[in-house]
Structure formats: structure tokens, C-alpha cells
Design a protein around this motif. Sequence first.
Motif, short mmCIF file in Angstrom:
data_model
loop_
_atom_site.label_atom_id
_atom_site.label_comp_id
_atom_site.label_asym_id
_atom_site.label_seq_id
_atom_site.Cartn_x
_atom_site.Cartn_y
_atom_site.Cartn_z
N LEU A 222 -38.89 -115.20 22.83
CA LEU A 222 -38.50 -113.86 23.67
C LEU A 222 -39.58 -113.15 23.94
CD1 LEU A 222 -35.41 -114.10 21.82
CD2 LEU A 222 -34.86 -113.20 24.11
N SER A 223 -40.51 -112.95 23.32
CA SER A 223 -41.73 -111.99 23.28
C SER A 223 -42.34 -112.65 24.56
CB SER A 223 -42.60 -111.91 22.14
OG SER A 223 -41.73 -111.24 21.28
N VAL A 224 -42.70 -114.01 24.41
CA VAL A 224 -43.69 -114.43 25.33
C VAL A 224 -42.88 -114.57 26.89
CG1 VAL A 224 -44.20 -116.97 26.11
CG2 VAL A 224 -44.76 -116.15 23.77
N VAL A 225 -41.81 -114.70 26.73
CA VAL A 225 -40.98 -115.00 28.07
C VAL A 225 -41.00 -113.31 28.74
CG1 VAL A 225 -38.51 -115.13 29.09
CG2 VAL A 225 -39.42 -116.79 27.45
N GLN A 226 -40.83 -112.36 28.15
CA GLN A 226 -40.84 -111.12 28.56
C GLN A 226 -41.99 -110.94 29.07
OE1 GLN A 226 -40.90 -107.97 25.43
NE2 GLN A 226 -39.83 -106.37 27.05
N SER A 263 -32.35 -108.56 18.76
CA SER A 263 -32.41 -107.75 17.53
C SER A 263 -33.03 -108.78 16.41
CB SER A 263 -31.11 -107.21 17.57
OG SER A 263 -30.28 -107.84 16.59
N ALA A 264 -32.67 -109.88 16.75
CA ALA A 264 -33.26 -110.77 15.50
C ALA A 264 -34.57 -111.28 15.56
CB ALA A 264 -32.18 -112.41 15.56
N VAL A 265 -35.39 -110.78 16.86
CA VAL A 265 -36.76 -111.35 17.10
C VAL A 265 -37.55 -110.24 16.18
CG1 VAL A 265 -38.79 -111.36 18.37
CG2 VAL A 265 -36.44 -111.93 19.26
N PRO A 266 -38.14 -110.67 15.09
CA PRO A 266 -38.90 -109.49 14.29
C PRO A 266 -40.19 -109.02 15.24
CG PRO A 266 -39.27 -111.78 13.38
CD PRO A 266 -38.50 -111.93 14.60
N ILE A 267 -40.25 -107.75 15.24
CA ILE A 267 -41.56 -107.12 15.97
C ILE A 267 -42.81 -107.08 15.00
CG2 ILE A 267 -42.05 -105.06 17.05
CD1 ILE A 267 -39.21 -105.04 18.31
N ASP B 208 -34.19 -121.63 14.86
CA ASP B 208 -33.69 -120.37 16.03
C ASP B 208 -33.96 -119.04 15.41
OD1 ASP B 208 -33.63 -122.02 18.46
OD2 ASP B 208 -31.82 -122.64 17.61
N VAL B 209 -34.13 -118.12 16.26
CA VAL B 209 -34.20 -116.75 15.79
C VAL B 209 -33.15 -116.21 15.10
CG1 VAL B 209 -36.32 -115.71 16.97
CG2 VAL B 209 -34.01 -115.71 18.14
N THR B 210 -31.90 -116.45 15.53
CA THR B 210 -30.81 -115.93 14.80
C THR B 210 -30.53 -116.64 13.34
OG1 THR B 210 -29.19 -117.59 15.86
CG2 THR B 210 -29.73 -115.63 17.02
N ILE B 211 -30.96 -117.75 13.28
CA ILE B 211 -30.81 -118.64 12.03
C ILE B 211 -31.93 -118.03 11.05
CG2 ILE B 211 -30.86 -120.81 10.97
CD1 ILE B 211 -28.62 -120.42 12.84
#
Lengths: 341, 371
Positions: A222-226, A263-267, B208-211
Motif C-alpha cells: 500500500l505504501s508503494v501504491v500510494q 491500519s494493518a500496514v506497519p509504519i 498479506d498485511v491483514t494476516i
Amino acid sequence: MADSNVLLRVENLCKEFPVDSGFIAKHSKNARSVHAVNNVSFDIKAGETFGLVGESGCGKSTTGRCIMRLIEPTSGKVIFEGNDVASMNAKELKAMRRDMQFVFQDPYASLNPRMTIGEIVSEPMVIHNTVPDKDERIEIVRTLLDTVGLNPEHINRYPHEFSGGQRQRIGIARAFALRPKLIICDEPVSALDVSIQAQVLNLLSDLQKEFGTAYLFIAHDLSVVQHISDRVAVMYLGNMMEYSDWKTLYAEPCHPYTQSLLSAVPIPDPDIQASRNRIILRGDPPSPIDPPSGCPFHTRCPIAQAKCSQDKPELREVLPGHFCACHFAEPNPIKESSIEL
Amino acid sequence: MFGIGLKKRAKQDLRDTPIPEGHHLLEVNDLKMYFHTQDGIVKAVNGVSYTLDRGETLGVVGESGSGKSVTSLTIMGLIDMPPGKVEGGDVLYRGKSLINMTEEEMESVRGNDIAMIFQDPMTSLNPVYTIGRQLSEGMRLHKGMGKKEALERSVELLRMVGIPNAEQRVKEYPHEFSGGMRQRVMIAMALACDPDILIADEPTTALDVTIQAQIIELMQEMQQKNGNAIIMITHDLGVVADIADKIMVMYAGSPVEFGTRDEIFYNPIHPYTWGLNRSIPEPAIDEKHPLTPIKGNPPSLVDLPKGCSFAPRCPYATDKCHNEVPPIYTTETGHYAKCHYCNDKDFVAKNAPATSRTKTAPIAEKKGADA
Ligand SMILES: Nc1ncnc2c1ncn2[C@@H]1O[C@H](COP(=O)(O)OP(=O)(O)OP(=O)(O)O)[C@@H](O)[C@H]1O
Ligand SMILES: Nc1ncnc2c1ncn2[C@@H]1O[C@H](COP(=O)(O)OP(=O)(O)O)[C@@H](O)[C@H]1O
Ligand code: SF4
Ligand code: SF4
Ligand SMILES: [Mg+2]
Ligand SMILES: [Mg+2]
């Protein structure tokens, strides 16, 4: 939306793969299938980067491959520059592919090991006979190699002599050889280390600025896509859940799945990471062979209601330019009180 | 050389022996392990040092091929020798050297004291045995449990790692589990012996991130309950920001920087750490920040540069860097880096990237507002 700027329009795209092969598939009325892509619609404007994210198996690559007609869609329309790709004959398809190119995920598998990089990069020009003169082609290839940051002197080397990041550059040089209007990039940086990934992302941005090419940028990061996208779309279990401009999607997602995913992507910043409210989804994504009734996300959605398991929410424009498929769409729909289940 | 006496000793779990005065749970001191191959000597682990205590989590980050996995495999005694050979240094677990242990002693350590989770759970689960049998095996072997007791404990463990319908699922085979569930089985297997140290080699990279979020939460819960130490190998700086207490940044077989999480994220002193930091897309809110990649590629471990191994890619490299191997510079807090200039405060202040702590408008404030 009659936007003259629209380069590609995907309408109600569906792709099913048969699961059972042989006798059962041919003779049973209820042969099972993988619903890889389910009624997906969106459009891509000339010169923009449209990001497509979602978990593995959600149908991102299948969408990309249907658009190029590398595989046949089950139903739906793909309209490129006003023409329906699905009804094109071989000749029209070939012409269309001059303007639509593909960059693959795996920089190792996607280049023919027996061809020199000069042959690889010039192949599209040979196929489409855009530059009949060989010396001229070589000159163009040398310029392209230089543009993507490879040494033009290496034109006669073979793919195995290059690193992962360099091979991805070869794939990109090849995709740009015909100056296409659209490039479908399927996880182009997923196999690369961060320092090399940044090189390739910058390269893609620079080339876009120079040539005005549009990208369909498929990735799970998601960070790359953003970072790279103007607009971003989120898929789940073959369905389009939400899309809008990147800023709105990341700051105020209207779909509970998008919000959970973000919210699951660790920053990579401990202070920020510690101060965030995280939504941890329970369970695994359901099987695309036997998708849930109603909303595809209802088995994991923290705010699902009775209605969600019966009625499938349609993708609708919840705010101007912001599309979302949820009965209860609103900015950040999962409230703090419903987070710890 | 060793007789029956040793067999008895191997039965006693090392983790019940107290840590000797002045020692840590795990101490890795200037460990060197090279592979002797036809192409030459691969210096895969070239001077790794760190300490770890109970309840702590060490994050190991670095690019592919930088020696993260091989370092841990060396500690676990899982490298084939030859082609591998320990060329120097030592690993002390509760004050006892693991490097000089017999294979038999190491087997006991692996079964009881230090457990490892591998990147690809499918390759470490046997496809022809049920999940229950594979979970039971270790407990029967190392804990002397009976068949029935071990199976009951397996069900319990599966339940603990969040696998629903565990009584039923112990009878199933690995291919009937999703990737996330297989990784949970691996964690259950590692926890079956209640290890002192859990080494997890990219446990979530294929997920995947949620997992991933579920698995990380699980590892943290287990750590809180058992007090074990964790070594988390990953290429994802987000994951280490989330869980690590200490971080080791590896490059070309060596740690180039080691420190607490705060030191590595908010006060990094090595140019490679800076480069990584500038290469990752920031979670932008208002505007996107350009990426500054590290130019070039990592060196071959067979043919390391003469001076600093990062010199060919380092924007600050000088003649000295190209010719002399930099020493390790250590601060009072134990934060160390391997660079000729990292103890030069002006050099660091001038070149280190801005962080959310140094920027005037902290992003954290904005994030808090939308909660
Ligand atoms: N059996 C072996 N023989 C020779 N060289 C090896 C062997 N195993 C690993 N290496 C080399 O040792 C170096 C370190 O490998 P290692 O697996 O530790 O990397 P890593 O940091 O874990 O990378 P990744 O992020 O890709 O998992 C690499 O150059 C690798 O090619
Ligand atoms: N050729 C195929 N035959 C059968 N199933 C397929 C095929 N290609 C993809 N699928 C299935 O379609 C779904 C979507 O796949 P894909 O588009 O590759 O996902 P993504 O790219 O989002 O990871 C998955 O369930 C996948 O297993
Ligand atoms: S429709 Fe219902 S189940 Fe689906 S995302 Fe919205 S609230 Fe959740
Ligand atoms: S020693 Fe020199 S080349 Fe190496 S990291 Fe420091 S400044 Fe860069
Ligand atoms: Mg894919
Ligand atoms: Mg590894």
C-alpha cells in the motif's frame, strides 16, 4: 461519465476459471469455478497512474491480463480509446498492443534467457515493424537503455548477467520501446529490495513525466501504491471495493475493508506506529470458489449488520469521484468503539 | 570423546540454568562464518555482534543476501560444514558456547531452548503427515510425552494460536491450511517446547498485511505470556518499528549499525541506514516526498570491496573509505556503527535524514486526530 480524457474503461468485467477439469467440468451443471474477477468497473485517464491494491489472490493480475486480453474475460467490456477490446480480431488486437504494454512481476522469469538485452528491448519494434531499419533500431535501443539507467555498451549481454533491479529496467525499456499510451505494471517492484525498489519507482515516474504514459500499477504494497498513484482502487475477493484519488483514499477511506487494510500496514516510524489505532481482522479471506452471499467482506467486517449477509452492496459514487461498495459507507466507517471485538 | 555422561547432560534443559553473572541470555561476539565454494570464499557472516535478554525482541534488517538468515542458521548449528566454516567469534547462550557443542547437544538446544520459524512454512511442514502428528512429534521426543497427551497438547496449542475447530484440524494435512494458518502452525510448533529464544526468519513476508498483523499480534501475546526473547528477521522496516526493542542493520555480511529501536529510527549514524530510510515511501498525508534511492547494487560477498563494503554506493565515500576497512565505533549506550565518520557529530547532523521527531509538524499529531 463522458470524459474525453478517458483512455481505458473497464465495465462490469468478470472472469471465472473452471476448477474441476475433465469430465465433471464438461458434464456437470454445477461445475465449480473460481470467481477471480467479479463485475469490476473503473476507468483510467490519459497520463495518470491508477493503482490497484488488494491481498494475494483477490484478482488484480487477472484484471490486468483481461484488459490486455492475454486471457479472455468471461463477460464485461474493456474499452481502450473508444474501441471494445473484447470484440477485436487478431489484427486489431495487435494494433492495440502497440499502445498497451505489460511489465511483469518477476524480473527473472519474464525475460527470454536466450535473447540478448538488445534483442529483448527491440522485439516489440520488430513485431510491429515500427522501425524497419536495423541500425536505427539499435540506436533507439541504446538510447532506451541509457534512459532506464543501463549501460548501452551492455546491449549484447544476456539477462542472467544482470541483477534483479537491472532486469526490471530491461523489462521497462522494452515496454517503452513503442511509446505506448498505457503500461500495465503487475507488481513491478515486489521482488526487489527497498533500495532497488526506490530506483525503479523513480524511473517509472521520470518516464511518465517524459512520455505522458498512463500506468495501471498493480501491487500489494500500500505504501508503494500510494507513492506512485494518482488514484487508487482496492479489490477484495474479485470485487472492486473502493476507489478515489490517493489522498482521500488513504486519509478518509469509506470502506471498512480499506480502513482495515490501511491500519494493518506497519509504519516505519515507531512513534506513529505506537499511537495508531489498529484494526486486526479476524479470520482468513474466504475462498473465491465459494464466495459469501451478500457483501464479500461480511465474514470479516467488524461493523457488518444482518443486511450485509443478504444484499450485495453495489459500487456507488459516495462523494464526487469517490466510489465505494458498502451499505454503510462513510469516512473511516469503523469507529474506535468497534475495534476490539 | 564424550561418553554417556553427556547424554544425561543433554537431557537437562539449558534454559533452566541461571545466566552467569555479567552475561546475557544470548551473546554473539564477532561471529564469522564463511562458505568455501568453487567461486571462492563467500563471507556470509563477517563479524556479527549483539546481546539479547529475556523478554526482548531483536529486529534484523537488511537487503536480500546480506547474511540475515545465515547468521541465525549458524547460531542454530544448521549450516552444513563444509561448505560452511566458523572462522572466528563465539555464540554464548546462558554463558555456554554453542559453537563448540556436539551435534547431540545442539539437537537438545534446538528442541528445548531456541526454536526457529522459517520463511516458507510449506517447506518446513511435511505434506504426508497430519498437523497433529507433526506437532506431537517434538513434544514426544523432547518432553517425553505420551501419544495421547501430546495430541491433547497439540489441540491446545492450535487453539492458542487462533485456529478455530482445533480438534478437527489436528487431523488435517498441511495443504488443507491457508498460508496464514500454516504460519500459525509453525508458531505453535515453535512454542510447543516453550523456548527461551524464538528466531523468526521473515515469518510474515509471504503473507498479506491483514494476516501479518494477526501473526505479529500472536507472537507478541506469546512473548508476554512466556517471557521469551525474539529474533525477528525481516526486510520490512515497518515490522521492526512495530515490535523490535533493538535493531541490527546488516549489509554485505556485517552489521553496519546496531542500537535500540529509538536510536536506529531517530538517531541513526550510518549512511546505509540513512539510505534505507530515504528509500522507503513515507506514509504521506498531504504531499508525497521524493524517494532517494541508494545507487548501484550490493557487492558480491566473494569479492568484497577493499575498504568499507558500502563505499561503492555511499554518497559520502572518501579515499579513506575506499582503502581502509572502517572500525566499529560504539557509544556509551552500546549503539554501534561501522563507518569512518559516524562518530563525527557534524557529519551525522549534516547528512542524517529528518525524522518525525526532528520535523516541526509531527505527523503523529495528525494521525491521532482522526482516531
Ligand atoms: N549453502 C550456501 N553456500 C554458499 N553460499 C551461501 C549458502 N547459503 C547462503 N549463501 C550466501 O550467503 C549470503 C547470505 O545469505 P542469507 O540467506 O543469509 O541472506 P539473507 O540476508 O537472509 O537474504 P534474504 O533477505 O534474501 O533472505 C548470500 O550471498 C548467499 O548467496
Ligand atoms: N489460470 C488460472 N486458472 C485457475 N484459477 C486462476 C488462474 N489464474 C488466477 N486464478 C485464480 O483467480 C484468483 C485471482 O488471481 P490473481 O488475479 O492472480 O490474483 P492477484 O493478482 O490479485 O494476486 C485466485 O483465486 C487465483 O487462484
Ligand atoms: S456492506 Fe456490510 S459487511 Fe460489507 S463492508 Fe459494508 S458494513 Fe461491512
Ligand atoms: S566508511 Fe565511508 S563509505 Fe563507508 S559508510 Fe562511512 S562514509 Fe560511507
Ligand atoms: Mg498477481
Ligand atoms: Mg533470508
